[in-house]
Design an enzyme around this catalytic site. Structure first.
Site, PDB file in Angstrom:
ATOM      1  N   ASP A  32       0.856  -1.177   0.000  1.00 37.12           N
ATOM      2  CA  ASP A  32       0.000   0.000   0.000  1.00 37.12           C
ATOM      3  C   ASP A  32       0.891   1.226   0.000  1.00 37.12           C
ATOM      4  O   ASP A  32       2.020   1.183   0.518  1.00 37.12           O
ATOM      5  CB  ASP A  32      -0.930   0.013   1.228  1.00 37.12           C
ATOM      6  CG  ASP A  32      -2.185   0.833   0.973  1.00 37.12           C
ATOM      7  OD1 ASP A  32      -2.075   2.067   0.911  1.00 37.12           O
ATOM      8  OD2 ASP A  32      -3.268   0.242   0.821  1.00 37.12           O
ATOM      9  N   LYS A  37      -0.959   2.782   7.215  1.00 34.58           N
ATOM     10  CA  LYS A  37      -1.761   1.568   7.092  1.00 34.58           C
ATOM     11  C   LYS A  37      -0.863   0.329   7.110  1.00 34.58           C
ATOM     12  O   LYS A  37      -1.179  -0.679   7.751  1.00 34.58           O
ATOM     13  CB  LYS A  37      -2.582   1.605   5.806  1.00 34.58           C
ATOM     14  CG  LYS A  37      -3.616   0.499   5.693  1.00 34.58           C
ATOM     15  CD  LYS A  37      -4.320   0.536   4.335  1.00 34.58           C
ATOM     16  CE  LYS A  37      -5.170   1.760   4.185  1.00 34.58           C
ATOM     17  NZ  LYS A  37      -5.909   1.756   2.884  1.00 34.58           N
ATOM     18  N   THR A  93     -12.240   1.698  -6.612  1.00 34.51           N
ATOM     19  CA  THR A  93     -12.765   2.330  -7.835  1.00 34.51           C
ATOM     20  C   THR A  93     -13.991   3.153  -7.467  1.00 34.51           C
ATOM     21  O   THR A  93     -15.130   2.728  -7.688  1.00 34.51           O
ATOM     22  CB  THR A  93     -13.133   1.280  -8.911  1.00 34.51           C
ATOM     23  OG1 THR A  93     -13.984   0.276  -8.332  1.00 34.51           O
ATOM     24  CG2 THR A  93     -11.898   0.617  -9.473  1.00 34.51           C
ATOM     25  N   THR A 129     -13.749  -3.709  -9.045  1.00 35.24           N
ATOM     26  CA  THR A 129     -14.925  -3.598  -9.902  1.00 35.24           C
ATOM     27  C   THR A 129     -14.686  -2.475 -10.904  1.00 35.24           C
ATOM     28  O   THR A 129     -14.541  -1.308 -10.510  1.00 35.24           O
ATOM     29  CB  THR A 129     -16.180  -3.307  -9.074  1.00 35.24           C
ATOM     30  OG1 THR A 129     -16.336  -4.335  -8.096  1.00 35.24           O
ATOM     31  CG2 THR A 129     -17.419  -3.255  -9.946  1.00 35.24           C
ATOM     32  N   GLU A 159     -14.373  -9.648  -7.226  1.00 35.84           N
ATOM     33  CA  GLU A 159     -14.686 -10.058  -5.850  1.00 35.84           C
ATOM     34  C   GLU A 159     -16.194  -9.962  -5.629  1.00 35.84           C
ATOM     35  O   GLU A 159     -16.876  -9.130  -6.227  1.00 35.84           O
ATOM     36  CB  GLU A 159     -13.927  -9.185  -4.848  1.00 35.84           C
ATOM     37  CG  GLU A 159     -14.147  -7.674  -4.973  1.00 35.84           C
ATOM     38  CD  GLU A 159     -15.342  -7.172  -4.200  1.00 35.84           C
ATOM     39  OE1 GLU A 159     -15.882  -7.955  -3.390  1.00 35.84           O
ATOM     40  OE2 GLU A 159     -15.747  -6.023  -4.413  1.00 35.84           O
ATOM     41  N   PHE A 160     -16.687 -10.823  -4.745  1.00 34.63           N
ATOM     42  CA  PHE A 160     -18.115 -10.839  -4.409  1.00 34.63           C
ATOM     43  C   PHE A 160     -18.301 -10.821  -2.891  1.00 34.63           C
ATOM     44  O   PHE A 160     -19.146 -11.525  -2.342  1.00 34.63           O
ATOM     45  CB  PHE A 160     -18.794 -12.077  -5.006  1.00 34.63           C
ATOM     46  CG  PHE A 160     -18.665 -12.181  -6.499  1.00 34.63           C
ATOM     47  CD1 PHE A 160     -19.438 -11.381  -7.331  1.00 34.63           C
ATOM     48  CD2 PHE A 160     -17.763 -13.056  -7.076  1.00 34.63           C
ATOM     49  CE1 PHE A 160     -19.321 -11.464  -8.713  1.00 34.63           C
ATOM     50  CE2 PHE A 160     -17.638 -13.159  -8.454  1.00 34.63           C
ATOM     51  CZ  PHE A 160     -18.420 -12.355  -9.277  1.00 34.63           C
ATOM     52  N   ARG A 162     -19.305  -9.816   0.842  1.00 34.17           N
ATOM     53  CA  ARG A 162     -20.353  -9.119   1.591  1.00 34.17           C
ATOM     54  C   ARG A 162     -19.722  -8.596   2.867  1.00 34.17           C
ATOM     55  O   ARG A 162     -19.126  -9.356   3.624  1.00 34.17           O
ATOM     56  CB  ARG A 162     -21.491 -10.076   1.944  1.00 34.17           C
ATOM     57  CG  ARG A 162     -22.206 -10.707   0.757  1.00 34.17           C
ATOM     58  CD  ARG A 162     -23.069 -11.870   1.222  1.00 34.17           C
ATOM     59  NE  ARG A 162     -22.269 -12.930   1.830  1.00 34.17           N
ATOM     60  CZ  ARG A 162     -22.757 -13.884   2.610  1.00 34.17           C
ATOM     61  NH1 ARG A 162     -24.036 -13.897   2.919  1.00 34.17           N
ATOM     62  NH2 ARG A 162     -21.962 -14.823   3.100  1.00 34.17           N
ATOM     63  N   ALA A 263     -38.040  -4.583   3.184  1.00 34.06           N
ATOM     64  CA  ALA A 263     -38.245  -3.168   2.843  1.00 34.06           C
ATOM     65  C   ALA A 263     -37.675  -2.273   3.934  1.00 34.06           C
ATOM     66  O   ALA A 263     -37.615  -2.649   5.105  1.00 34.06           O
ATOM     67  CB  ALA A 263     -39.735  -2.887   2.664  1.00 34.06           C
ATOM     68  N   CYS A 271     -20.355  -0.013  -2.539  1.00 34.97           N
ATOM     69  CA  CYS A 271     -20.448  -0.838  -3.751  1.00 34.97           C
ATOM     70  C   CYS A 271     -21.715  -0.593  -4.561  1.00 34.97           C
ATOM     71  O   CYS A 271     -21.660  -0.055  -5.665  1.00 34.97           O
ATOM     72  CB  CYS A 271     -20.342  -2.316  -3.388  1.00 34.97           C
ATOM     73  SG  CYS A 271     -18.691  -2.811  -2.822  1.00 34.97           S
TER      74      CYS A 271
END
Length: 446
Positions: A32, A37, A93, A129, A159-160, A162, A263, A271
């Site tokens: 990085d 960090k 991004t 992404t 990547e997916f 959560r 709801a 994202c």
């Protein structure tokens, strides 16, 4: 294992991916440009809250007592290039300021910085992404800049993750998608992901464009499903129906399913909102904008839910926020996260504050990030203190802690026992039995 892995960018995605690669047995070097960090990660600590991540990281970071030592961090591009056989690019991004389009400056910068140091064969793997077409462009740039020339290949592996389940999703993914241009690249990625593949994770091989589109399509579908049930909530309010029962009923249809049918005040985070906007922008550039015009309404419904909650709160306090104390339970965009990027909860809190309300926020994990983003709001050390003296209580992030609150105890400190459930996660009977006026989005008032 002989392969050595690097991870470029150690934010939420990168830190998780680096720790997971070490857990899978690889020697890993993370990079990085933020030295603070890197210092934190090198001590086995993470700069964000993600369940299980700090424990996973400290189990492998070199120098941490009892660790495997398989994971190190650096700020040196040359060291990364010399070390790695497979380089994962995991930088951010974000959405461009004032535009729908994706800001590719971090991705482009990473490739421009890494490529000139690649003096031997390697595979560069994009995980960010990106707009469709980016991988082909970046592959050409790699070939132009890398001293190893054709020995450096590109793959795209979206990547997916959560938030709140990132460690689980990385170690045990529900699918692995790779966009490759050669059998050699596919073979290397099968080696990297050998363990989850053996455990049954589907491995989908595609071209660059399809791999890029998979992430855009997945986020667009999830966003559409959330906005659909929120649109039904609007209809239920107009017709006197109950959106919770409606969602339960249609969720039993296996073609629809029950997930993402709660709801509320809509989606946020780093994202979904920016990804669907970037997808629309890219479709326009490709001349396919009409195919995605429905996403404009998806976005519109989502943003309208926040305004609707503000209106409900204003009505609940008599038509004006001036002189009214408002308790907001929740700051993170979702539970089990400290991420407040595009948080619906903070957006609602900010709107009420601008209209003269005295807003006090409490969140189990997102307080520090919320303070940095909205320093003019009030903050409390607990839910009880946030509610003290409040004329209305807004439940806006569905933390488990909030579902376990005692409405009788809260009622003893509130100025008025009025609660608005913006996530349809509280028990109406429990709160009404304790004397509260309870209102939830898309549900009957009694």
């Amino acid at each position: 294992m002989s392969l050595k892995v690097t991870v470029i960018g150690t934010g939420y995605l990168g830190a998780t991916h680096a720790a997971a690669m070490a857990e899978l047995g690889f020697e890993v070097l993370g990079l990085d440009v933020d030295s603070a960090k890197i210092e934190m990660l090198s001590a086995g600590r993470v700069p964000m809250y993600e369940p299980g991540l700090e424990e996973l990281l400290s189990r492998h970071v070199a120098g941490v007592p009892g660790s495997t030592g398989r994971l190190r961090f650096t700020t040196s591009w040359e060291e990364v290039a010399d070390f790695g056989d497979v380089h994962f690019v995991c930088v951010n991004t974000p959405q461009k300021h004032g535009e729908y389009a994706c800001d590719m400056s971090f991705v482009d910068g990473a490739f421009e910085s890494l490529a000139p140091h690649l003096k031997r064969p390697a595979l560069v793997v994009g995980k960010s992404t990106v707009p469709v077409g980016s991988a082909a462009r970046l592959a050409a740039r790699l070939a132009e800049l890398a001293p190893a020339g054709a020995g450096v290949e590109l793959a795209w592996n979206p990547e997916f993750l959560r938030e709140g389940f990132a460690v689980e999703d990385t170690l045990h993914p529900d699918r692995i998608v790779v966009g490759v241009a050669s059998e050699g690249a596919e073979k290397l990625l099968r080696e990297v992901y050998a363990t989850p593949i053996e455990e049954g994770s589907p491995f989908v091989v595609a071209d660059y464009a399809t791999a890029e589109l998979v992430k855009n399509a997945a986020n667009s579908f999830l966003s559409t499903k959330i906005s659909f049930i929120n649109a039904m909530a609007e209809v239920c309010e107009a017709a006197g129906g109950d959106v919770v029962k409606l969602a339960e009923a249609i969720g039993h249809d296996e073609r629809i399913g029950s997930k993402f049918l709660r709801a509320g005040i809509g989606f946020g985070g780093g994202c979904l909102p920016k990804d669907i906007r970037a997808f629309m922008a890219r479709a326009g550039e490709l001349g396919a904008d009409q195919a995605l015009t429905f996403l404009r309404e998806v976005d519109s419904i989502n943003m309208r839910r926040r305004t609707h909650m503000v209106e409900l709160a204003r009505t609940a306090v008599g038509g004006s926020f001036l002189g009214q104390r408002v308790a907001v339970l929740g700051a993170a965009f979702k539970p089990d996260s400290d991420d407040v990027r595009d948080s619906p909860a903070l957006n609602v809190a900010g709107q009420i504050h601008l209209q003269g309300g005295q807003v006090t926020v409490y969140d189990p994990r997102g307080m520090d990030n919320a303070r940095r983003l909205f320093p003019t709001l009030g903050y409390a050390p607990s839910a009880l203190e946030a509610v003290r003296g409040a004329h209305v209580v807004l439940h806006l992030t569905e933390w488990r802690e909030f579902r376990r609150l005692d409405p009788v105890e809260l009622g003893e400190v509130a100025a008025a026992k009025v609660v608005l459930d913006g996530r349809n996660a509280l028990d109406p009977q429990l709160w009404r039995a304790a004397g509260w006026t309870f209102r939830a989005m898309g549900r009957p008032n009694a």
